[in-house]
Design an enzyme around this catalytic site. Structure first.
Site, mmCIF file in Angstrom:
data_model
loop_
_atom_site.group_PDB
_atom_site.id
_atom_site.type_symbol
_atom_site.label_atom_id
_atom_site.label_comp_id
_atom_site.label_asym_id
_atom_site.label_seq_id
_atom_site.Cartn_x
_atom_site.Cartn_y
_atom_site.Cartn_z
ATOM 1 N N GLU A 1 -7.820 -4.926 1.829
ATOM 2 C CA GLU A 1 -7.124 -3.685 1.691
ATOM 3 C C GLU A 1 -7.158 -3.750 0.085
ATOM 4 O OE1 GLU A 1 -3.255 -1.934 3.515
ATOM 5 O OE2 GLU A 1 -4.316 -2.926 4.458
ATOM 6 N N LYS B 1 -7.363 10.109 1.367
ATOM 7 C CA LYS B 1 -6.774 10.080 2.959
ATOM 8 C C LYS B 1 -6.298 9.386 3.277
ATOM 9 C CE LYS B 1 -9.575 5.677 4.702
ATOM 10 N NZ LYS B 1 -9.712 6.527 6.151
ATOM 11 N N GLY C 1 -10.512 4.420 10.371
ATOM 12 C CA GLY C 1 -10.549 2.960 11.744
ATOM 13 C C GLY C 1 -9.250 3.171 12.320
ATOM 14 N N ARG D 1 -17.273 -2.858 0.080
ATOM 15 C CA ARG D 1 -15.973 -2.624 -1.143
ATOM 16 C C ARG D 1 -16.935 -3.556 -1.792
ATOM 17 N NH1 ARG D 1 -10.272 -1.098 1.960
ATOM 18 N NH2 ARG D 1 -10.919 0.742 1.247
ATOM 19 N N GLN E 1 -8.499 -4.636 13.369
ATOM 20 C CA GLN E 1 -8.175 -2.499 14.139
ATOM 21 C C GLN E 1 -7.931 -3.252 15.711
ATOM 22 O OE1 GLN E 1 -9.840 -0.027 12.281
ATOM 23 N NE2 GLN E 1 -7.942 -0.207 10.696
#
Length: 449
Positions: free
Chosen positions: A330, A427, A108, A361, A184
């Site tokens: 998160e 990641k 992202g 998620r 973001q």
């Protein structure tokens, strides 16, 4: 990057046979590393990023900046004035140029932070990535950049793939944006704002704004680089951020440990009634992972910040929790995993935006925990979790690093859990399987390996 040893398609999650007592050194923060790289690339002079996270996401970011003409020299070790040693990256700004192709993977920060940077380049910059990246929201950033003067070809999709037709500069100015799906969107415009001719004024028009700590991180890092930033917290208008045009300083940045990536290790102490120490835990930080101290204490643990770092101890009991995770979304997969093992129900709220992350998620956690015998229900903005005795089985990850670590957490207490594609943890957390087994040491056994 060092090649990761081959891992089985279904990784047997180690079962904890006793209490965990370990010190775990967590790699640097992805969020800090990638913001530091962008700001260093836009600076007027070279700078250093020390103790950076070396992972897929940070490698995608550094490779992308190199493709735009930025010099990034990696050194095995170096030392700053405050004695910070370890790996360091020297970032040498240059005139940004194309043509170039940027692979965003499924990161992202790369897919959102770099299109504004690309508007400052001369030439066409094409952005592409993993198939999931095509589904992740980007339209607000694209339309905002067009309002500010950019030329972007996305065939009307409002998503990847796309091409930024860089003109070497961007006019900038005032723009309205709905960042309800991702903070973001705001950070992306603020980071490049000092280099826009008029700076930028970002006005958030949505009803919610998730992950505010990440915007505060962006603002603090901008100010440290010499930018003038007005924010709502500083007496400005609600939901309005202004960045004045200016040159950015080349800085010497030491990256903090990634506190969100400390989550599974702290969870191990909570679940087993053991103690885990995380060195270099900052006493003051904008990282959302710092909320783990409060959340996991409420769920049954205790913690202390010492000269050795954060020392977290489990009580041997896990309590359910009712918590709004809107600012720290998160953390949801790891908290859900712990909540599935608790002695009372939990409600996790404020995280509807997680449906648009690396995977959906909320749907993924519901399906995977329930297939191990759990009782999880999706709500409009989160999850309701009623603990039940769980059993072994395959825990799918959907190419989502936090799903993989959540499955490993459940596997501590449930025999026979196998994690599909645990390698996806690279990641943001390289070498997670080895870190996990090293932490557990003799307090574990692997069933069916």
């Amino acid at each position: 990057m060092t090649e990761t040893p081959a891992l089985p398609a279904l990784w047997p999650a180690p079962l904890a046979d006793g209490t965990v007592h370990a010190t775990v050194t967590v790699p640097g923060s992805k969020s800090v590393t990638n913001r530091a790289l962008v700001l260093a690339a836009l600076a007027a002079e070279p700078g250093w990023v020390r103790r950076p996270l070396r992972s897929r996401d940070s490698q995608l970011m550094s490779d992308a900046l190199r493709a735009l003409g930025v010099g990034i020299e990696e050194t095995a070790s170096s030392s700053s004035g405050d004695g910070a040693g370890g790996e360091a990256w020297r970032v040498i700004p240059a005139a940004l140029h194309g043509p170039a192709t940027v692979d965003v993977g499924n990161a992202g920060t790369v897919m959102r932070f770099l299109p504004p940077v690309a508007t400052l380049a001369s030439g066409d910059i094409r952005f592409d990535g993993d198939p999931r990246s095509y589904e992740r929201p980007l339209g607000q950033v694209i339309s905002a950049l067009r309002t500010l003067g950019a030329r972007i070809d996305d065939d009307g999709r409002g998503a990847l793939p796309l091409t930024v037709q860089g003109g070497g500069a961007l006019e900038g100015g005032v723009v309205e944006i709905d960042a309800s799906n991702s903070s973001q969107f705001v950070s992306a415009l603020l980071l490049s704002g000092p280099r826009f001719n008029q700076g930028v004024e970002v006005r958030h028009t949505g009803t919610t704004l998730p992950s505010m700590p990440h915007i505060r991180m962006t603002v603090e890092m901008l100010r440290a680089a010499g930018a003038q930033v007005d924010t709502p917290e500083a007496g400005g208008e609600p939901n309005v951020w202004r960045v004045a045009p200016s040159a950015l300083l080349g800085r010497d940045v030491v990256v903090e440990p990634d506190l969100s990536n400390a989550q599974p290790f702290l969870a191990a102490a909570l679940i087993t009634g053991g103690t885990v120490t995380i060195p270099d835990w900052p006493r003051r930080t904008t990282q959302p992972g710092d909320e783990l101290r409060r959340i996991f204490t409420e769920m049954g643990g205790s913690c202390e910040l010492t000269d050795a770092g954060l020392v977290f101890t489990g009580s041997g009991k896990i309590h359910g929790i009712d918590v709004d995770l809107g600012e720290v979304g998160e953390l949801t997969p790891g908290i859900a995993a712990v909540a599935a093992l608790a002695d009372s129900p939990s409600t996790l709220r404020g995280v509807a935006h997680l449906r648009l992350h690396e995977t959906d998620r909320l749907a993924a956690l519901t399906k995977e925990i329930n297939e191990l015998g759990g009782d999880v229900t999706e709500t409009a903005d989160g999850l309701h979790i009623r603990p039940r005795p769980l059993h072994g089985g395959v825990f799918h990850t959907y190419d989502d690093h936090r799903m993989a670590t959540a499955g490993a957490v459940i596997g501590l207490a449930v025999e026979g859990v196998r994690i599909e594609n645990v390698a996806t943890t690279a990641k943001t957390l390289p070498d997670f399987p080895k870190m996990w087994t090293d932490m557990l040491g003799e307090a574990s056994r692997v069933v069916g390996a």
